[in-house]
Design an enzyme around this catalytic site. Structure first.
Site, PDB file in Angstrom:
ATOM      1  N   GLU A   1       9.911  15.504  15.820  1.00 38.91           N
ATOM      2  CA  GLU A   1      10.453  15.433  14.457  1.00 38.91           C
ATOM      3  C   GLU A   1      10.065  16.666  13.644  1.00 38.91           C
ATOM      4  O   GLU A   1       8.905  17.085  13.646  1.00 38.91           O
ATOM      5  CB  GLU A   1       9.895  14.173  13.787  1.00 38.91           C
TER       6      GLU A   1
ATOM      7  N   GLU B   1       9.235   1.007  11.131  1.00 34.90           N
ATOM      8  CA  GLU B   1      10.316   1.987  10.921  1.00 34.90           C
ATOM      9  C   GLU B   1       9.687   3.363  11.037  1.00 34.90           C
ATOM     10  O   GLU B   1       8.968   3.791  10.140  1.00 34.90           O
ATOM     11  CB  GLU B   1      10.932   1.804   9.522  1.00 34.90           C
TER      12      GLU B   1
ATOM     13  N   GLY C   1       6.722   4.926   8.468  1.00 36.16           N
ATOM     14  CA  GLY C   1       5.910   6.140   8.541  1.00 36.16           C
ATOM     15  C   GLY C   1       6.082   6.797   9.897  1.00 36.16           C
ATOM     16  O   GLY C   1       7.079   6.568  10.594  1.00 36.16           O
ATOM     17  N   SER C   2       5.088   7.580  10.268  1.00 38.86           N
ATOM     18  CA  SER C   2       5.217   8.377  11.481  1.00 38.86           C
ATOM     19  C   SER C   2       4.996   7.544  12.750  1.00 38.86           C
ATOM     20  O   SER C   2       4.394   6.468  12.693  1.00 38.86           O
ATOM     21  CB  SER C   2       4.195   9.518  11.441  1.00 38.86           C
TER      22      SER C   2
ATOM     23  N   CYS D   1      13.887  10.510   7.047  1.00 37.22           N
ATOM     24  CA  CYS D   1      13.678  10.101   8.446  1.00 37.22           C
ATOM     25  C   CYS D   1      14.924  10.337   9.282  1.00 37.22           C
ATOM     26  O   CYS D   1      14.838  10.589  10.474  1.00 37.22           O
ATOM     27  CB  CYS D   1      13.250   8.644   8.511  1.00 37.22           C
TER      28      CYS D   1
ATOM     29  N   LYS E   1       0.883  -1.179   0.000  1.00 41.65           N
ATOM     30  CA  LYS E   1       0.000   0.000   0.000  1.00 41.65           C
ATOM     31  C   LYS E   1       0.916   1.224   0.000  1.00 41.65           C
ATOM     32  O   LYS E   1       1.500   1.576   1.016  1.00 41.65           O
ATOM     33  CB  LYS E   1      -0.866  -0.016   1.278  1.00 41.65           C
TER      34      LYS E   1
ATOM     35  N   LYS F   1      -0.780   3.263  15.987  1.00 42.11           N
ATOM     36  CA  LYS F   1      -2.113   2.743  15.602  1.00 42.11           C
ATOM     37  C   LYS F   1      -1.968   1.345  14.994  1.00 42.11           C
ATOM     38  O   LYS F   1      -2.744   0.436  15.298  1.00 42.11           O
ATOM     39  CB  LYS F   1      -2.766   3.671  14.563  1.00 42.11           C
TER      40      LYS F   1
ATOM     41  N   THR G   1       1.170   6.931  13.411  1.00 46.86           N
ATOM     42  CA  THR G   1       0.570   5.843  12.626  1.00 46.86           C
ATOM     43  C   THR G   1       1.135   4.505  13.096  1.00 46.86           C
ATOM     44  O   THR G   1       0.400   3.512  13.180  1.00 46.86           O
ATOM     45  CB  THR G   1       0.835   6.048  11.115  1.00 46.86           C
ATOM     46  N   GLY G   2       2.421   4.482  13.412  1.00 48.80           N
ATOM     47  CA  GLY G   2       3.044   3.241  13.905  1.00 48.80           C
ATOM     48  C   GLY G   2       2.339   2.715  15.149  1.00 48.80           C
ATOM     49  O   GLY G   2       2.100   1.510  15.280  1.00 48.80           O
TER      50      GLY G   2
HETATM   51  P1  NAD Z   1       2.348   8.446   7.708  1.00 47.95           P
HETATM   52  O1  NAD Z   1       2.491   7.699   8.980  1.00 47.95           O
HETATM   53  O2  NAD Z   1       1.391   9.559   7.656  1.00 47.95           O
HETATM   54  O3  NAD Z   1       1.919   7.456   6.515  1.00 47.95           O
HETATM   55  C1  NAD Z   1       2.704   6.346   6.146  1.00 47.95           C
HETATM   56  C2  NAD Z   1       1.817   5.336   5.437  1.00 47.95           C
HETATM   57  O4  NAD Z   1       0.871   4.827   6.376  1.00 47.95           O
HETATM   58  C3  NAD Z   1       1.007   5.888   4.275  1.00 47.95           C
HETATM   59  O5  NAD Z   1       0.962   4.927   3.249  1.00 47.95           O
HETATM   60  C4  NAD Z   1      -0.373   6.092   4.894  1.00 47.95           C
HETATM   61  O6  NAD Z   1      -1.435   6.053   3.969  1.00 47.95           O
HETATM   62  C5  NAD Z   1      -0.443   4.907   5.835  1.00 47.95           C
HETATM   63  N1  NAD Z   1      -1.374   5.067   6.958  1.00 47.95           N
HETATM   64  C6  NAD Z   1      -1.817   6.205   7.545  1.00 47.95           C
HETATM   65  N2  NAD Z   1      -2.667   5.926   8.560  1.00 47.95           N
HETATM   66  C7  NAD Z   1      -2.763   4.573   8.623  1.00 47.95           C
HETATM   67  C8  NAD Z   1      -3.468   3.663   9.458  1.00 47.95           C
HETATM   68  N3  NAD Z   1      -4.248   4.095  10.450  1.00 47.95           N
HETATM   69  N4  NAD Z   1      -3.334   2.344   9.240  1.00 47.95           N
HETATM   70  C9  NAD Z   1      -2.526   1.882   8.263  1.00 47.95           C
HETATM   71  N5  NAD Z   1      -1.830   2.692   7.424  1.00 47.95           N
HETATM   72  C10 NAD Z   1      -1.945   4.020   7.600  1.00 47.95           C
HETATM   73  O7  NAD Z   1       3.817   8.931   7.298  1.00 47.95           O
HETATM   74  P2  NAD Z   1       4.259   9.814   6.045  1.00 47.95           P
HETATM   75  O8  NAD Z   1       3.858  11.221   6.273  1.00 47.95           O
HETATM   76  O9  NAD Z   1       3.852   9.142   4.785  1.00 47.95           O
HETATM   77  O10 NAD Z   1       5.844   9.685   6.149  1.00 47.95           O
HETATM   78  C11 NAD Z   1       6.618  10.497   6.966  1.00 47.95           C
HETATM   79  C12 NAD Z   1       7.011   9.777   8.228  1.00 47.95           C
HETATM   80  O11 NAD Z   1       7.695   8.575   7.903  1.00 47.95           O
HETATM   81  C13 NAD Z   1       7.985  10.563   9.078  1.00 47.95           C
HETATM   82  O12 NAD Z   1       7.621  10.473  10.415  1.00 47.95           O
HETATM   83  C14 NAD Z   1       9.309   9.867   8.831  1.00 47.95           C
HETATM   84  O13 NAD Z   1      10.267  10.012   9.854  1.00 47.95           O
HETATM   85  C15 NAD Z   1       8.878   8.464   8.688  1.00 47.95           C
HETATM   86  N6  NAD Z   1       9.888   7.701   7.986  1.00 47.95           N
HETATM   87  C16 NAD Z   1      10.593   6.764   8.688  1.00 47.95           C
HETATM   88  C17 NAD Z   1      11.596   6.042   8.055  1.00 47.95           C
HETATM   89  C18 NAD Z   1      12.377   4.986   8.776  1.00 47.95           C
HETATM   90  O14 NAD Z   1      12.969   4.133   8.110  1.00 47.95           O
HETATM   91  N7  NAD Z   1      12.415   4.957  10.094  1.00 47.95           N
HETATM   92  C19 NAD Z   1      11.880   6.291   6.706  1.00 47.95           C
HETATM   93  C20 NAD Z   1      11.137   7.261   6.048  1.00 47.95           C
HETATM   94  C21 NAD Z   1      10.130   7.954   6.689  1.00 47.95           C
END
Ligand code: NAD
Length: 493
Positions: A378, A245, A223-224, A279, A172, A230, A227-228
């Protein structure tokens, strides 16, 4: 390019018939409409992956290697087109997107080889004429949920090891950047057997349906932190494995024994690369007092030199922010930093030479203290806050004073200082004199709130396989410790 879901090697609309818009952050134009997939579409994709798994997990290792290697070959052959699509949907400069394609090709090459290396171990048996094998086997269907800042790279960090370990996958992508994955599937994955690799598009609800589906056995997410959390709590209701991650607020420590010009250049690049939307962007700079003035001046000079512009231009250093939302987040952080008393040295506003595009100027602050928002949460924008420290001890204490533990950096010629900091600071990656350089053969991931699990390296492969103990007694015989028991005769084991 097809703007549809990819299930069983076919391009499908969402069952609902609904779509959402994808915008180019440089032109502010809508460049595509893609399916808004619901739980029914997610189920179709998961069922396709589940059926395909039965054959995929039994595939011979040489065939697996060849299929994954072909993904790498095709990715390289189509690098320009793929990179251009990432640039169009994310605003990231083309040169960085070309690097992203090269990197995904090497990841597929790497996992095509190590996936056919060891699958476990043999341990000493507890009885004679027997054997104990530990076999690492695939979980089944893996759900991969990806962000927008490195849409193909962070997809590859999951998909390549998951497939190499014998799993099948449903991806996704982020709602901001689904197009590059679509083109990559179309151009680079059409030789894979049906159902091995599937994709559904949509917002968070689509991702949540993938997490909640009873047949996804692992959720690999980048992701963030919010969201992680959740995802972790949704997965916990089914005791489902997650690999998370998450975000960071990475520090860099500048010691007083280094070439200040190089340290400043490295800091400016590590803080502003991809508009600070990495990130592991440098988001907290701790500089020793004795060199603080010259270092800060040099960072400001470097930040002012950064060339903003059309991300398709080969001489653009920084494109627009990836979306209006990211631009507004950066603006809000800067406004609050000023209220909190940080001193703005450059940037802090939008450039006025562009009529369109979500641009924000590279920004540097000093007079920063550890209670300010940007030193605790962040930033994810082109903002470099510089805080003075008296010595390494204070720098280590401040670096650790964070909920995150993704990466940490130091510039020093003194190995005692460098390795003491590496020992004492909680971070999944520690870079000495080389900010932000990863290696696909070494693990990447976060400590503390920056996540759990690792990507890359053999550790990244092990996220997608679970150990099974197989005991073989190759001399069938009755055991003297079976029934009937007789304690008077003594215990036999
Ligand atoms: P985000 O958490 O908003 O979204 C990431 C993904 O999760 C998207 O595909 C989104 O549609 C999906 N998502 C959102 N809500 C969800 C839910 N309730 N259930 C399942 N999936 C859901 O993050 P973003 O804005 O796309 O990315 C930026 C974030 O990612 C920053 O916090 C950044 O630090 C982090 N990031 C971490 C790494 C790492 O390797 N640690 C690498 C890159 C980015």
């Amino acid at each position: 390019m097809k703007h549809k879901n990819y299930i069983n090697n076919e391009w499908l609309d969402a069952k609902s018939g609904s779509t959402f818009d994808v915008e180019n952050p440089f032109t502010e134009e809508i460049i595509a409409q893609v399916p808004l997939s619901g739980a029914v579409d997610v189920d179709t994709a998961v069922q396709a992956a589940k059926s395909a798994w039965k054959e995929w997990k039994m595939l011979g290792s040489l065939d697996m290697r060849d299929l994954l290697r072909e993904v790498a070959v095709k990715s390289r052959a189509n690098e320009r087109q793929l990179a251009e699509v990432i640039t169009h949907e994310s605003g990231k400069p083309l040169i960085e997107c070309l690097d992203e394609i090269e990197w995904i090709a090497s990841i597929f090459e790497y996992y095509s080889e190590i996936g056919r290396d060891q699958r476990g171990r043999v341990v000493a048996p507890v009885t004679p004429r027997s054997m104990s094998m530990v076999v690492k086997e695939a979980y089944g269907v893996v759900g991969c949920i990806v962000p927008w800042n490195y849409p193909l790279l962070l997809m590859a960090w999951k998909v390549a090891p998951a497939m190499a370990a014998g799993n099948t996958v449903v991806v996704k992508p982020s709602e901001v950047t689904p197009l590059s994955i679509m083109l990559w599937l179309e151009m680079c994955c059409n030789h894979l057997p049906k159902g091995i690799l599937n994709m559904v598009t949509g917002y968070g609800e689509t991702g949540a349906a993938l997490v909640e589906h009873p047949d996804t056995r692992v959720i690999a997410f980048t992701g963030s932190v919010d969201t992680g959390k959740k995802i972790a709590s949704m997965a916990a209701t089914q005791l489902k494995k997650t690999s998370l991650e998450l975000g960071g607020n990475d520090p860099i420590i500048i010691c007083d024994d280094v070439d200040i010009e190089i340290a400043a250049k490295g800091t400016a690049w590590g803080g502003l690369l991809n508009g600070g939307q990495v990130c592991t962007s440098l988001e907290r700079v701790f500089v020793m007092e004795t060199v603080a003035d010259s270092f800060t001046e040099a960072v400001v000079e470097e930040a002012k030199k950064v060339r903003l512009g059309d991300p398709m231009n080969g001489k653009t250093d920084m494109g627009p922010m990836s979306s209006k939302m990211q631009l507004e987040k950066a603006e809000g952080k800067v406004e609050r930093a000023l209220v909190e008393g940080a001193r703005l040295l450059c940037g802090g506003d939008r450039p006025n030479q562009f009529e369109k595009g979500y641009f924000y100027n590279p920004t540097v602050f000093d007079n920063v203290t550890s209670n300010m928002e940007m030193m605790n949460v962040e930033t994810f924008g082109p903002i470099i806050p510089i805080q003075r420290v008296k010595d390494l001890e204070e720098a280590i204490e401040l670096a650790n004073n964070s909920q995150y533990g993704l990466g940490c950096n130091i510039y020093t010629n003194d190995m005692e200082k460098a390795l003491t900091a590496a020992d004492d600071i909680k971070a999944g990656s520690f870079w000495i004199n080389d900010p932000l350089t990863d290696n696909e053969a070494a693990p990447f991931g976060g400590m503390k709130m920056s996540g759990g699990g690792r990507e890359l390296g053999i550790e990244g492969l092990d996220e997608f396989r679970e150990p099974k103990h197989i005991l073989i007694d190759y001399q069938i015989r009755e055991k003297d410790y079976w029934f009937p028991y007789d304690l008077d005769e003594g215990r036999k084991t």
